[in-house]
Scaffold this active site. Structure first.
Site, mmCIF file in Angstrom:
data_model
loop_
_atom_site.group_PDB
_atom_site.id
_atom_site.type_symbol
_atom_site.label_atom_id
_atom_site.label_comp_id
_atom_site.label_asym_id
_atom_site.label_seq_id
_atom_site.Cartn_x
_atom_site.Cartn_y
_atom_site.Cartn_z
ATOM 1 N N ASP A 80 0.851 -1.312 -0.154
ATOM 2 C CA ASP A 80 0.066 -0.290 0.116
ATOM 3 C C ASP A 80 0.875 1.372 -0.117
ATOM 4 O OD1 ASP A 80 -2.308 1.678 0.428
ATOM 5 O OD2 ASP A 80 -1.498 2.193 2.249
ATOM 6 N N ASP A 83 4.553 0.676 4.145
ATOM 7 C CA ASP A 83 4.329 -0.555 4.816
ATOM 8 C C ASP A 83 4.105 -1.705 3.927
ATOM 9 O OD1 ASP A 83 1.860 -0.328 3.780
ATOM 10 O OD2 ASP A 83 1.004 0.385 5.567
ATOM 11 N N TYR A 232 -7.730 2.370 6.765
ATOM 12 C CA TYR A 232 -8.416 2.690 5.822
ATOM 13 C C TYR A 232 -10.113 2.434 6.048
ATOM 14 C CZ TYR A 232 -4.568 3.329 2.659
ATOM 15 O OH TYR A 232 -3.324 3.677 2.080
ATOM 16 N N GLU A 477 5.110 10.090 3.992
ATOM 17 C CA GLU A 477 4.612 8.565 3.359
ATOM 18 C C GLU A 477 4.154 8.547 2.016
ATOM 19 O OE1 GLU A 477 3.229 4.397 5.140
ATOM 20 O OE2 GLU A 477 2.329 6.373 5.658
#
Length: 626
Positions: A80, A83, A232, A477
């Site tokens: 994703d 990670d 999410y 990120e």
């Protein structure tokens, strides 16, 4: 007379200033170079067995046993973000965005020789979705435990965290996740249709089944997969059902799906919600733009009235982005960046910019204007907004920093990404364990040993400030869902405005995937030794469910298009998992030949063979003939 007054020094200074300005323009507007780099991010995020054509060389195979503990192969797909969890909802949204680019920016992507790379990026996701959908009412929605994964800082190749797989079924529904995956597969079927019709048909079959599953068994996926809530969390599933229906209508032309979107327009919020956001969680603006295309093309028919309401909401979103919405506008930073949320804000800017570029094309094709409360504006104004966001991302901002990693002279060098921050397994072959990664690599102040080219980081705050700090995950990120819209955005801008300037030196040459990976239908093979073309025509003649697996009957026609006979034809057939009829094995691995009674194909003659298997088609290529 100029203030330089003929001074040689003054002329030199003027030329220097003009050259600097031209260089700056090149830095900000080299969309073709930015597009090329963006594809590399998706290669860096690959899970599974990596192909020989892999360009991101610091990555290796990983996640090869995903799903096996639950009795299903879930190898492949994309990690994703920084990670190693494979979250289904943002991954599916990313594939939908890539596919939309392939469909509506086909001209620009083909013109820049990037269509094959786009299809490669899409297929890495869709092949995974096919595996994740082994039965009509089953969808494996996540691999990996977000909590344990986030407690460790290690390379994908060293993973020691849980690889639990989580599924949806009729007793554990997830209309949002199943709906988005249906939309992704329907959009992808359109993308592949001109190049690989049999694969396109497979994708469409899965898309239809997933839509039926999502609609019949309704519920939030985060109620069925609670592990995803902290990462999410879904706000609802009505938008995904409308989104999937809109894409299925475009992919099939079946009125059933358009009627679904019209009949449920009010109940599901399609014509009720005016949005100022488009994202992995909120698809309403995308639905509204996609359905407006039907109206703008004059194809609304009996549904025109409702489609006009959809377009009103599409206009609301576009006018809000242009700040011509009667005060109900988006928020922007002092530097002009669309600002929605503190955490990973650039994902909203990239998605909105791509969507408005698409809508600009739809309006232009219909010779229509955007009607806003503060006045009507031409379609070019939407594209100007899209370009402003792209330029900000590429360095036209207060920090003078490109937020696309690897683009320009200044970009983030401490990205919140495990693989980028730890030396490659080919450099440091000893494993990096969970705690060691935090101690040795996460907290270090030095730059990442691996540049993750093409990653769009979370971006600056509401005041245009960015902290290049690996521990500042809200800003540093990158994500799939944030980066994916850039493919269509950069493609559109590079085709519209050109790739100005020489750009920056590329870290890699950009070899394309092997031609056999995406053979068009028909596919032509021309051997160097004789120039006689051999054509393959692939089709799917049947499909059925058996033992919880969907099987497909593939028919392949071999045609000799040359003016002379060919003999001794040997074929290489890879990724064949089922029985085959009409060819004889040669005894060599993956090698087959025509039967004895058909040793020669006369000029213009055709011969066909058949095989059956679950999942994607096998790869067929010519080894030799005389």
């Amino acid at each position: 007379m100029s203030k330089f007054g003929g001074s040689l020094f003054g002329l030199s200074l003027l030329l220097t200033v003009l050259l600097g300005a031209a260089t700056a323009a090149a830095e900000y507007y080299n969309y073709g170079n930015a597009l090329d780099k963006t594809f590399l991010f998706f290669e860096a995020q690959r899970s599974g067995k990596l192909p020989a054509a892999q360009r991101v060389k610091w990555r290796s195979h990983s996640g090869l046993a995903d799903g096996l503990a639950q009795g299903v192969s879930l190898e492949g797909g994309y990690y994703d973000a920084g990670d190693h969890v494979k979250f289904g909802l943002p991954m599916a949204f990313a594939v939908t965005m890539l596919s939309w680019a392939a469909v509506d920016n086909q001209k620009e992507l083909s013109g820049s020789n990037q269509m094959q790379q786009t299809l490669w990026s899409i297929r890495w996701g869709t092949d995974y979705f096919i595996k994740a959908h082994p039965q009509p009412n089953v969808l494996w929605g996540q691999v990996g435990d977000g909590k344990s994964d986030h407690y460790c800082w290690e390379r994908a190749e060293d993973m020691t965290t849980s690889r639990t797989a989580y599924k949806l079924d009729q007793y554990h529904p997830g209309s949002d996740l199943a709906g988005e995956t249906a939309a992704a597969l329907a959009a992808a079927s359109l993308a592949f249709k001109p190049y690989n019709s049999s694969y396109s048909a497979i994708l469409l079959t899965h898309a239809k089944e997933l839509f039926s599953f999502a609609d019949k068994y309704r519920g939030l996926y985060t109620d069925s997969i609670p592990n995803a809530k902290a990462f999410y969390m879904s706000s609802g599933y009505s938008d995904e059902l409308l989104w999937a229906a809109a894409w299925l209508h475009r992919a099939t032309g079946d009125e059933y799906y358009l009627k679904y979107a019209v009949n449920n327009a009010g109940y599901m919020g399609g014509t009720g919600w005016g949005m100022k956001e488009f994202s992995w969680d909120n698809k309403y603006a995308g639905v509204q733009v996609l359905l407006s295309k039907i109206l703008l093309e004059g194809k609304g028919g009996a549904y025109t009235s409702t489609l006009k309401h959809y377009q009103m909401k599409a206009d609301y979103f576009a006018c809000a982005c242009l700040k011509k919405n009667g005060g109900y506008n988006i928020q922007t930073t002092p530097g002009g960046l669309m600002y929605v949320r503190e955490w990973n804000n650039l994902q909203y800017a990239s998605a909105a910019a791509f969507l408005l570029a698409i809508y600009s094309d739809y309006l232009s094709a219909a010779n229509a204007k955007l009607n806003c409360p503060d006045g009507s504006v031409p379609p070019q104004a939407l594209l100007d907004f899209s370009r402003s966001q792209a330029d900000y991302i590429l360095g036209k901002n207060r920090q003078g920093m490109s937020y696309l990693v690897g683009y320009g002279p200044k970009y983030p060098i401490r990205v919140h990404h495990r693989g980028a921050s730890i030396p490659s397994i080919f450099v440091q072959r000893s494993s990096v364990n969970c705690v060691q990664g935090f101690d040795s690599w996460y907290r270090r102040a030095q730059a990442d040993p691996n540049v993750i080219y093409g990653a769009l980081v979370g971006g600056p705050d509401q005041n245009d400030y960015y902290s290049d700090d690996r521990t500042n995950y809200e800003q540093s990120e990158p994500t799939l869902s944030g980066t994916a819209p850039l493919i269509g955005l950069f493609a559109k801008l590079s085709g519209k405005l050109g790739s100005y300037g020489g750009g920056y030196s590329k870290p890699y040459q950009t070899p394309k995937p092997p031609a056999s990976a995406y053979k068009a239908t028909p596919t032509t093979y021309t051997p160097k030794q004789s120039g006689a073309p051999i054509e393959f025509l692939h089709s799917i003649t049947a499909n059925w469910m058996a033992w919880n697996t969907r099987y497909y009957r593939h028919k392949v026609i071999i045609k000799n298009n040359s003016q002379k006979p060919i003999s001794g034809l040997k074929l290489k057939i890879e990724e064949l998992t089922g029985p085959i009829w009409g060819l004889n094995p040669t005894g060599q691995k993956n090698t087959y030949q025509l039967p004895q009674w058909q040793k020669t194909l006369k000029a213009g003659q055709a011969y066909d063979f058949v095989y059956v298997q679950g999942g994607p088609q096998a790869k067929v290529s010519v080894l030799s003939y005389y």
